[in-house]
Write a protein that holds these residues in place. Structure first.
Motif, PDB file in Angstrom:
ATOM      1  N   THR A   1      -1.446 -14.424  -0.066  1.00 49.45           N
ATOM      2  CA  THR A   1      -1.929 -13.899   1.216  1.00 49.45           C
ATOM      3  C   THR A   1      -1.030 -14.394   2.342  1.00 49.45           C
ATOM      4  N   ALA A   2      -0.511 -13.468   3.140  1.00 48.68           N
ATOM      5  CA  ALA A   2       0.355 -13.830   4.261  1.00 48.68           C
ATOM      6  C   ALA A   2      -0.496 -14.055   5.516  1.00 48.68           C
ATOM      7  N   ARG A   3      -0.202 -15.146   6.215  1.00 46.05           N
ATOM      8  CA  ARG A   3      -0.900 -15.428   7.485  1.00 46.05           C
ATOM      9  C   ARG A   3       0.141 -15.800   8.536  1.00 46.05           C
TER      10      ARG A   3
ATOM     11  N   THR B   1     -10.133   7.625  -8.879  1.00 45.04           N
ATOM     12  CA  THR B   1     -11.232   8.586  -8.679  1.00 45.04           C
ATOM     13  C   THR B   1     -10.815   9.970  -9.153  1.00 45.04           C
ATOM     14  N   LYS B   2      -9.584  10.377  -8.843  1.00 41.66           N
ATOM     15  CA  LYS B   2      -9.191  11.729  -9.261  1.00 41.66           C
ATOM     16  C   LYS B   2      -9.033  11.799 -10.787  1.00 41.66           C
ATOM     17  N   ALA B   3      -8.657  10.690 -11.406  1.00 41.89           N
ATOM     18  CA  ALA B   3      -8.583  10.677 -12.876  1.00 41.89           C
ATOM     19  C   ALA B   3      -9.990  10.831 -13.459  1.00 41.89           C
TER      20      ALA B   3
ATOM     21  N   GLY C   1      -0.630   2.358   8.348  1.00 39.97           N
ATOM     22  CA  GLY C   1      -1.695   2.681   7.392  1.00 39.97           C
ATOM     23  C   GLY C   1      -3.086   2.400   7.951  1.00 39.97           C
ATOM     24  N   ASP C   2      -4.048   2.254   7.041  1.00 44.92           N
ATOM     25  CA  ASP C   2      -5.464   2.153   7.420  1.00 44.92           C
ATOM     26  C   ASP C   2      -5.752   1.035   8.420  1.00 44.92           C
ATOM     27  N   CYS C   3      -4.909  -0.015   8.454  1.00 43.03           N
ATOM     28  CA  CYS C   3      -5.230  -1.164   9.316  1.00 43.03           C
ATOM     29  C   CYS C   3      -5.021  -0.864  10.792  1.00 43.03           C
TER      30      CYS C   3
ATOM     31  N   GLY D   1      -1.907  -0.985  -3.764  1.00 47.64           N
ATOM     32  CA  GLY D   1      -3.035  -1.079  -2.844  1.00 47.64           C
ATOM     33  C   GLY D   1      -4.228  -0.240  -3.266  1.00 47.64           C
ATOM     34  N   THR D   2      -4.949   0.237  -2.265  1.00 48.16           N
ATOM     35  CA  THR D   2      -6.204   0.957  -2.506  1.00 48.16           C
ATOM     36  C   THR D   2      -5.982   2.248  -3.270  1.00 48.16           C
ATOM     37  N   CYS D   3      -5.088   3.093  -2.792  1.00 43.42           N
ATOM     38  CA  CYS D   3      -4.950   4.441  -3.347  1.00 43.42           C
ATOM     39  C   CYS D   3      -4.702   4.379  -4.851  1.00 43.42           C
TER      40      CYS D   3
ATOM     41  N   GLY E   1       0.832  -1.197   0.000  1.00 46.97           N
ATOM     42  CA  GLY E   1       0.000   0.000   0.000  1.00 46.97           C
ATOM     43  C   GLY E   1       0.866   1.247   0.000  1.00 46.97           C
ATOM     44  N   GLN E   2       0.538   2.169   0.863  1.00 45.42           N
ATOM     45  CA  GLN E   2       1.211   3.470   0.844  1.00 45.42           C
ATOM     46  C   GLN E   2       2.409   3.543   1.785  1.00 45.42           C
ATOM     47  N   ALA E   3       2.582   2.554   2.660  1.00 42.54           N
ATOM     48  CA  ALA E   3       3.699   2.581   3.603  1.00 42.54           C
ATOM     49  C   ALA E   3       4.744   1.515   3.276  1.00 42.54           C
TER      50      ALA E   3
ATOM     51  N   LEU F   1       3.042  -4.721   9.106  1.00 43.04           N
ATOM     52  CA  LEU F   1       1.753  -4.981   8.450  1.00 43.04           C
ATOM     53  C   LEU F   1       1.237  -3.697   7.826  1.00 43.04           C
ATOM     54  N   ASN F   2       0.985  -3.732   6.528  1.00 39.62           N
ATOM     55  CA  ASN F   2       0.452  -2.560   5.804  1.00 39.62           C
ATOM     56  C   ASN F   2      -0.695  -3.071   4.924  1.00 39.62           C
ATOM     57  N   VAL F   3      -1.666  -3.735   5.597  1.00 42.82           N
ATOM     58  CA  VAL F   3      -2.647  -4.528   4.857  1.00 42.82           C
ATOM     59  C   VAL F   3      -3.900  -3.747   4.440  1.00 42.82           C
TER      60      VAL F   3
ATOM     61  N   VAL G   1       5.405  -9.200   0.772  1.00 43.75           N
ATOM     62  CA  VAL G   1       4.258  -9.999   0.318  1.00 43.75           C
ATOM     63  C   VAL G   1       3.106  -9.099  -0.120  1.00 43.75           C
ATOM     64  N   GLU G   2       2.602  -9.334  -1.322  1.00 44.84           N
ATOM     65  CA  GLU G   2       1.402  -8.628  -1.812  1.00 44.84           C
ATOM     66  C   GLU G   2       0.515  -9.668  -2.486  1.00 44.84           C
ATOM     67  N   ARG G   3      -0.781  -9.609  -2.180  1.00 43.59           N
ATOM     68  CA  ARG G   3      -1.661 -10.648  -2.720  1.00 43.59           C
ATOM     69  C   ARG G   3      -2.446 -10.209  -3.943  1.00 43.59           C
TER      70      ARG G   3
ATOM     71  N   GLY H   1      -5.417   6.522  11.080  1.00 43.29           N
ATOM     72  CA  GLY H   1      -5.547   7.403   9.925  1.00 43.29           C
ATOM     73  C   GLY H   1      -6.366   6.665   8.874  1.00 43.29           C
ATOM     74  N   ALA H   2      -6.874   7.408   7.899  1.00 39.88           N
ATOM     75  CA  ALA H   2      -7.674   6.745   6.854  1.00 39.88           C
ATOM     76  C   ALA H   2      -7.375   7.386   5.510  1.00 39.88           C
ATOM     77  N   PHE H   3      -6.139   7.842   5.373  1.00 44.51           N
ATOM     78  CA  PHE H   3      -5.758   8.569   4.161  1.00 44.51           C
ATOM     79  C   PHE H   3      -4.398   8.071   3.679  1.00 44.51           C
ATOM     80  N   THR H   4      -4.126   8.398   2.422  1.00 41.60           N
ATOM     81  CA  THR H   4      -2.817   8.076   1.881  1.00 41.60           C
ATOM     82  C   THR H   4      -1.720   8.840   2.619  1.00 41.60           C
ATOM     83  N   HIS H   5      -1.988  10.119   2.914  1.00 33.33           N
ATOM     84  CA  HIS H   5      -0.918  10.877   3.585  1.00 33.33           C
ATOM     85  C   HIS H   5      -0.669  10.378   5.006  1.00 33.33           C
TER      86      HIS H   5
HETATM   87  C1  LIG Z   1     -12.626   5.614  -3.570  1.00 37.37           C
HETATM   88  C2  LIG Z   1     -11.519   6.063  -2.631  1.00 37.37           C
HETATM   89  C3  LIG Z   1     -10.913   7.284  -2.846  1.00 37.37           C
HETATM   90  C4  LIG Z   1      -9.895   7.706  -1.987  1.00 37.37           C
HETATM   91  N1  LIG Z   1      -9.319   8.932  -2.188  1.00 37.37           N
HETATM   92  C5  LIG Z   1      -8.373   9.373  -1.350  1.00 37.37           C
HETATM   93  C6  LIG Z   1      -7.770  10.631  -1.540  1.00 37.37           C
HETATM   94  O1  LIG Z   1      -8.100  11.374  -2.461  1.00 37.37           O
HETATM   95  N2  LIG Z   1      -6.796  11.026  -0.674  1.00 37.37           N
HETATM   96  C7  LIG Z   1      -6.407  10.225   0.373  1.00 37.37           C
HETATM   97  O2  LIG Z   1      -5.523  10.629   1.140  1.00 37.37           O
HETATM   98  N3  LIG Z   1      -6.964   9.016   0.571  1.00 37.37           N
HETATM   99  C8  LIG Z   1      -7.932   8.572  -0.259  1.00 37.37           C
HETATM  100  N4  LIG Z   1      -8.487   7.341  -0.057  1.00 37.37           N
HETATM  101  C9  LIG Z   1      -8.018   6.533   1.079  1.00 37.37           C
HETATM  102  C10 LIG Z   1      -6.682   5.847   0.709  1.00 37.37           C
HETATM  103  O3  LIG Z   1      -6.830   5.138  -0.494  1.00 37.37           O
HETATM  104  C11 LIG Z   1      -6.270   4.905   1.831  1.00 37.37           C
HETATM  105  O4  LIG Z   1      -6.267   5.606   3.052  1.00 37.37           O
HETATM  106  C12 LIG Z   1      -4.870   4.360   1.570  1.00 37.37           C
HETATM  107  O5  LIG Z   1      -4.785   3.705   0.335  1.00 37.37           O
HETATM  108  C13 LIG Z   1      -4.480   3.381   2.678  1.00 37.37           C
HETATM  109  O6  LIG Z   1      -3.243   2.847   2.380  1.00 37.37           O
HETATM  110  P1  LIG Z   1      -2.667   1.602   3.157  1.00 37.37           P
HETATM  111  O7  LIG Z   1      -1.239   1.579   2.828  1.00 37.37           O
HETATM  112  O8  LIG Z   1      -3.041   1.642   4.575  1.00 37.37           O
HETATM  113  O9  LIG Z   1      -3.429   0.314   2.568  1.00 37.37           O
HETATM  114  P2  LIG Z   1      -3.857  -0.133   1.110  1.00 37.37           P
HETATM  115  O10 LIG Z   1      -3.548   0.896   0.101  1.00 37.37           O
HETATM  116  O11 LIG Z   1      -5.247  -0.613   1.209  1.00 37.37           O
HETATM  117  O12 LIG Z   1      -2.887  -1.366   0.798  1.00 37.37           O
HETATM  118  C14 LIG Z   1      -2.940  -2.588   1.478  1.00 37.37           C
HETATM  119  C15 LIG Z   1      -2.354  -3.682   0.612  1.00 37.37           C
HETATM  120  O13 LIG Z   1      -2.200  -4.852   1.395  1.00 37.37           O
HETATM  121  C16 LIG Z   1      -2.542  -5.987   0.616  1.00 37.37           C
HETATM  122  N5  LIG Z   1      -2.898  -7.066   1.571  1.00 37.37           N
HETATM  123  C17 LIG Z   1      -3.892  -7.047   2.471  1.00 37.37           C
HETATM  124  N6  LIG Z   1      -3.865  -8.155   3.237  1.00 37.37           N
HETATM  125  C18 LIG Z   1      -2.814  -8.893   2.801  1.00 37.37           C
HETATM  126  C19 LIG Z   1      -2.265 -10.151   3.189  1.00 37.37           C
HETATM  127  N7  LIG Z   1      -2.757 -10.860   4.207  1.00 37.37           N
HETATM  128  N8  LIG Z   1      -1.192 -10.618   2.499  1.00 37.37           N
HETATM  129  C20 LIG Z   1      -0.666  -9.907   1.465  1.00 37.37           C
HETATM  130  N9  LIG Z   1      -1.141  -8.714   1.078  1.00 37.37           N
HETATM  131  C21 LIG Z   1      -2.195  -8.205   1.727  1.00 37.37           C
HETATM  132  C22 LIG Z   1      -3.690  -5.498  -0.237  1.00 37.37           C
HETATM  133  O14 LIG Z   1      -3.849  -6.302  -1.397  1.00 37.37           O
HETATM  134  C23 LIG Z   1      -3.247  -4.076  -0.566  1.00 37.37           C
HETATM  135  O15 LIG Z   1      -2.500  -4.030  -1.754  1.00 37.37           O
HETATM  136  C24 LIG Z   1      -9.491   6.880  -0.905  1.00 37.37           C
HETATM  137  C25 LIG Z   1     -10.093   5.619  -0.704  1.00 37.37           C
HETATM  138  C26 LIG Z   1     -11.098   5.225  -1.568  1.00 37.37           C
HETATM  139  C27 LIG Z   1     -11.737   3.873  -1.341  1.00 37.37           C
END
Ligand SMILES: Cc1cc2nc3c(=O)[nH]c(=O)nc-3n(C[C@H](O)[C@H](O)[C@H](O)COP(=O)(O)OP(=O)(O)OC[C@H]3O[C@@H](n4cnc5c(N)ncnc54)[C@H](O)[C@@H]3O)c2cc1C
Ligand SMILES: NC(=O)c1ccc[n+]([C@@H]2O[C@H](COP(=O)([O-])OP(=O)(O)OC[C@H]3O[C@@H](n4cnc5c(N)ncnc54)[C@H](O)[C@@H]3O)[C@@H](O)[C@H]2O)c1
Length: 460
Positions: A115-117, A50-52, A307-309, A40-42, A13-15, A138-140, A33-35, A313-317
């Motif tokens: 998937t890592a367990r 979404t921004k595109a 990150g989000d887990c 990730g989400t962003c 993901g982002q971290a 963990l950055n899941v 590990v990435e599944r 926080g609930a954002f990319t930043h």
């Molecule tokens: C529609 C939408 C729009 C958004 N827009 C914005 C925005 O404009 N600005 C902003 O700041 N935030 C935005 N966000 C929020 C942002 O996307 C998230 O806060 C951010 O991506 C979280 O990053 P993360 O690194 O915590 O996790 P994620 O980006 O979710 O990455 C987690 C990764 O872990 C992997 N994973 C999970 N479990 C396992 C496992 N057991 N084994 C191996 N891999 C695993 C997943 O496949 C994934 O790739 C938006 C979210 C959504 C849904």
């Protein structure tokens, strides 16, 4: 097969990826590990796509307003969602593949797909491989929540991920949930040509923000023809004539909303349920988040959650900042903490709503004496020149210390302009300092020093 590393990172993901870069540069070996999708989400289903698409929607909106700018449209605007999607997919793919390539070629980093367990606090399983390390990060991330709404099993619905795959415009999109996801998709599909209804249980939009912000955002959306159904205290789902219906009241409900498509945008849930956390001695909180301390360490030594887990926080930043905190503390003898960061965010409706720090309501609840500086965008030259005058800028300042406490901008360029206030707040600067700045003309930001010169007590 068993593999041993200095560190395991779960989730690209982002971290995670940036952390892999720092750790390997410091000489650590990393099992990564990435599944699913790198980024990730962003990158794949969040910020980037979404921004595109919002950019395409903005272009459509501007074209429809051609006459306002003294232009005569060449013909009727046609929106081809498949092409909008293709543009978006191209941007996403470039980002995803670039990241994956970087990780796979990173010296010292071995990438595993799956998937890592947890097997124990120092080992994890991925398919047939067993990965061991003293440090596990963990950055899941998370995924769209599946709310327990009555009728959900009987109705096909879209999530923030699946709606990105549509190639034909919904004729009528019903969006349940008016958070960032709901608002951004609602406006972008409206601008692309769908009829849109938002159903939300709160009686007003953005309940955690000030009333004037909620009113301004509601006006922006309704002025474009979006229907708001707020205060829907009893939402249930059904189908009539093969189309989704959202009932908003527990009583006899003549005013239910029927549409061609239904988007459920009611929050996200962390991907912590299939990690076998119990084998590592870890527990989640009632929302499924992994509790962490100020340095992102979990209750088990040697395991971090970023990150989000972690629910901090609930954002990319914020996810990226989690990486910075962990890397600084582990590798640079830093003492960075989660609580050092200020709440900052933007919702990308157009014009956007950006904010930093505290709201009026929070200051009132805390009994903090404060002054307000507020200016409508109709009084911002750059906004009038652009023909985008909806919204306002507002700053909140401590009435005794002159410290800047918060700001909200609903308005064109607000997502960028807010950063001069964010920086001033990180520097613990005052309103007097802001007034002494000379900014570039013509910009939206140039009115910010003026705003700090017009502070008044809050009336009412
Ligand atoms: C529609 C939408 C729009 C958004 N827009 C914005 C925005 O404009 N600005 C902003 O700041 N935030 C935005 N966000 C929020 C942002 O996307 C998230 O806060 C951010 O991506 C979280 O990053 P993360 O690194 O915590 O996790 P994620 O980006 O979710 O990455 C987690 C990764 O872990 C992997 N994973 C999970 N479990 C396992 C496992 N057991 N084994 C191996 N891999 C695993 C997943 O496949 C994934 O790739 C938006 C979210 C959504 C849904
Ligand atoms: N621009 C951005 O930074 C951006 C954009 C999109 C998403 N995100 C992030 O993604 C996450 C998810 O966003 P979201 O909008 O899905 O979630 P959210 O929690 O922000 O909003 C969910 C909305 O659904 C409503 N809701 C929830 N459960 C309900 C129920 N049972 N009945 C009726 N209404 C209900 C809530 O009142 C709320 O308004 C958030 O953390 C958000 O910060 C950020």
């Amino acid at each position: 097969m068993n593999h041993s590393f200095d560190a395991l990172i779960i989730g690209a993901g982002q971290a995670g990826p940036s952390l892999a870069g720092r750790l390997t540069a410091a000489g650590w070996t990393v099992g990564f590990v990435e599944r699913q999708n790198f980024g990730g989400t962003c990158v794949n289903t969040g910020c980037t796509p979404t921004k595109a698409m919002i950019a395409s929607a903005k272009a459509a909106h501007t074209i429809r307003q051609a006459a306002k700018y003294g232009l005569e449209p060449a013909g009727e605007l046609k929106v081809d969602l498949a092409k909008v999607k293709a543009r978006k997919d191209g941007i996403v793919a470039a980002s995803r593949t670039g990241l994956e390539k970087w990780l796979r070629q990173m010296p010292g980093c071995t990438v595993f797909s799956g998937t890592a367990r947890f097997l124990s606090s120092k080992s994890m399983q991925v398919g047939d491989e067993v990965l061991e390390a003293k440090h596990i990060f963990l950055n899941v991330g998370g995924r769209p929540a599946r709310p327990a709404l009555p009728g959900i099993d009987q109705v096909p619905y879209l999530t923030s991920s699946t709606i990105l795959q549509l190639e034909e415009l919904p004729t009528h999109l019903i969006v349940v949930g008016a958070g960032a996801v709901g608002l951004e998709f609602a406006q972008l599909f409206r601008r692309l040509g769908s009829q849109v209804t938002i159903v939300e249980r709160n009686v007003r939009l953005l309940p955690h923000d000030d009333e004037d912000v909620a009113t301004a955002v509601a006006e922006i959306l309704t002025s474009e023809g979006i229907t708001l159904r707020l205060g829907a205290e009893c939402i249930s789902l059904g189908q009539e004539n093969g189309q989704p219906v959202v009932h908003v009241s527990c009583e006899q409900d003549p005013a239910s909303s029927q549409g061609s498509h239904l988007l459920l945008a009611m929050g996200r849930q962390p991907n912590t349920d299939d990690l076998a956390l119990e084998k590592a001695g870890l527990q989640v909180d009632k929302h499924g988040f992994i509790p962490v301390d100020e340095e992102l360490q979990t209750a088990v030594a040697g395991i971090w959650a970023l990150g989000d887990c972690n629910g901090r926080g609930a954002f990319t930043h914020t996810a990226y900042n989690d990486f910075e905190i962990v890397a600084a503390n582990l590798l640079d003898h830093g003492q960075r903490r989660v609580s050092d960061r200020m709440p900052v965010s933007a919702i990308y409706v157009d014009p956007p709503f950006a904010k930093v720090g505290q709201t009026e309501a929070e200051l009132r609840a805390a009994g903090t004496p404060f002054l307000v500086g507020k200016r409508p965008m109709t009084k911002v030259g750059r906004a009038t020149e652009k023909g985008e005058t909806q919204g306002f800028m507002k700053v909140l300042v401590h009435a005794e210390t002159d410290q800047i406490l918060g700001a909200s901008i609903v308005g064109v360029g607000g997502d960028e302009a807010i950063h001069c206030i964010i920086t001033a707040m990180y520097a613990r600067q005052t309103a007097a300092f802001m007034r002494s700045n000379v900014f570039i003309h013509p910009t939206v930001a140039e009115l910010i020093p003026t705003l700090f010169g017009e502070l008044k007590p809050l009336v009412g």
